[in-house]
Design a protein around this motif. Sequence first.
Motif, short mmCIF file in Angstrom:
data_model
loop_
_atom_site.label_atom_id
_atom_site.label_comp_id
_atom_site.label_asym_id
_atom_site.label_seq_id
_atom_site.Cartn_x
_atom_site.Cartn_y
_atom_site.Cartn_z
N LEU A 69 4.32 -34.70 29.37
CA LEU A 69 3.91 -35.48 28.21
C LEU A 69 4.46 -34.83 26.95
O LEU A 69 4.33 -33.61 26.77
N ASP A 70 5.07 -35.63 26.09
CA ASP A 70 5.56 -35.14 24.81
C ASP A 70 4.45 -35.29 23.77
O ASP A 70 3.79 -36.33 23.69
N LEU A 71 4.24 -34.25 22.97
CA LEU A 71 3.23 -34.25 21.91
C LEU A 71 3.84 -33.80 20.60
O LEU A 71 4.75 -32.97 20.58
N GLN A 72 3.31 -34.31 19.52
CA GLN A 72 3.66 -33.85 18.18
C GLN A 72 2.48 -33.08 17.63
O GLN A 72 1.41 -33.65 17.44
N LEU A 73 2.66 -31.79 17.41
CA LEU A 73 1.61 -30.93 16.90
C LEU A 73 2.00 -30.38 15.53
O LEU A 73 3.12 -30.61 15.06
N LYS A 74 1.12 -29.63 14.93
CA LYS A 74 1.39 -29.03 13.62
C LYS A 74 2.49 -27.98 13.77
O LYS A 74 2.44 -27.13 14.65
N PRO A 75 3.52 -28.05 12.92
CA PRO A 75 4.63 -27.08 13.01
C PRO A 75 4.19 -25.64 12.75
O PRO A 75 3.23 -25.39 12.02
N ASN A 76 4.94 -24.70 13.34
CA ASN A 76 4.75 -23.26 13.11
C ASN A 76 3.30 -22.82 13.25
O ASN A 76 2.77 -22.09 12.41
N THR A 77 2.68 -23.24 14.33
CA THR A 77 1.26 -23.00 14.52
C THR A 77 1.01 -22.47 15.93
O THR A 77 1.66 -22.87 16.88
N ALA A 78 0.04 -21.57 16.05
CA ALA A 78 -0.35 -21.03 17.35
C ALA A 78 -1.37 -21.96 18.01
O ALA A 78 -2.30 -22.43 17.36
N TYR A 79 -1.17 -22.21 19.29
CA TYR A 79 -2.07 -23.05 20.07
C TYR A 79 -2.33 -22.38 21.41
O TYR A 79 -1.61 -21.50 21.83
N VAL A 80 -3.35 -22.87 22.11
CA VAL A 80 -3.58 -22.51 23.50
C VAL A 80 -3.74 -23.82 24.27
O VAL A 80 -4.40 -24.74 23.82
N GLY A 106 9.01 -26.28 23.90
CA GLY A 106 9.28 -27.03 22.67
C GLY A 106 9.84 -26.14 21.59
O GLY A 106 9.21 -25.15 21.25
N GLY A 107 10.99 -26.51 21.07
CA GLY A 107 11.60 -25.70 20.02
C GLY A 107 11.76 -24.27 20.50
O GLY A 107 12.38 -24.01 21.52
N TYR A 133 3.48 -21.00 20.42
CA TYR A 133 3.73 -21.31 19.02
C TYR A 133 4.65 -22.51 18.95
O TYR A 133 5.63 -22.59 19.69
N THR A 134 4.34 -23.42 18.06
CA THR A 134 5.23 -24.57 17.87
C THR A 134 6.40 -24.17 16.98
O THR A 134 6.31 -23.21 16.21
N SER A 135 7.45 -24.93 17.09
CA SER A 135 8.63 -24.70 16.25
C SER A 135 8.39 -25.32 14.87
O SER A 135 7.33 -25.87 14.59
N SER A 136 9.39 -25.28 14.04
CA SER A 136 9.27 -25.86 12.70
C SER A 136 9.14 -27.38 12.74
O SER A 136 8.74 -28.00 11.76
N ARG A 137 9.46 -27.98 13.88
CA ARG A 137 9.30 -29.44 14.02
C ARG A 137 7.95 -29.81 14.64
O ARG A 137 7.51 -30.93 14.50
N GLY A 138 7.33 -28.91 15.39
CA GLY A 138 6.01 -29.16 15.95
C GLY A 138 5.98 -29.94 17.25
O GLY A 138 4.92 -30.17 17.81
N ASN A 139 7.15 -30.36 17.74
CA ASN A 139 7.16 -31.15 18.98
C ASN A 139 7.18 -30.24 20.20
O ASN A 139 7.89 -29.23 20.22
#
Length: 160
Positions: A69-80, A106-107, A133-139
């Motif tokens: 599944l492709d998701l768009q998340l907040k860029p440059n952010t740590a997630y679990v 992603g990124g 961590y998301t990239s600068s695009r957040g995808n």
Amino acid sequence: MASVMMVTCVGTLAVPKKVEAKSWLENFETNLAGWKLHNGAEFSQRPDNSNNKALKISQNQIGWGNAELDLQLKPNTAYVMTAKVKGENITVDDKFSDGVYIDVVGGTAYALDYVNAFQTKSFDWTTMQVYFYTSSRGNVRIYCGMNETSGTVYFDDVCI
């Protein structure tokens, strides 16, 4: 009772001190749009007869299957990312295989958590997790799957 080896691989990523609050949950009950199912993956009733649904992947012989599944998340952010996983008669063909896994790509983000059972194993619901961590695009693209493995695995309550 057989034990299952759990290994978390996060490459050079350190576990973040601050992780974004829960922003997405998939319990496979509703809104399944966007999931791509491959090679034996399907949405099915959970094996505990709860009438709840789960992602089920079955392979009668050594092979692979996954859902993505492709998701768009907040860029440059740590997630679990976490997921509840249950395995039945899991056999992993190759000690270097991922076995049963959850994955985030992603990124510049890449993380993987997997169960690699070197012989046939079954295991009850357990929680797998990966930090990323998301990239600068957040995808990102998330995966739930099995590789070079036979048996049946269920995924539920996938959360970011």
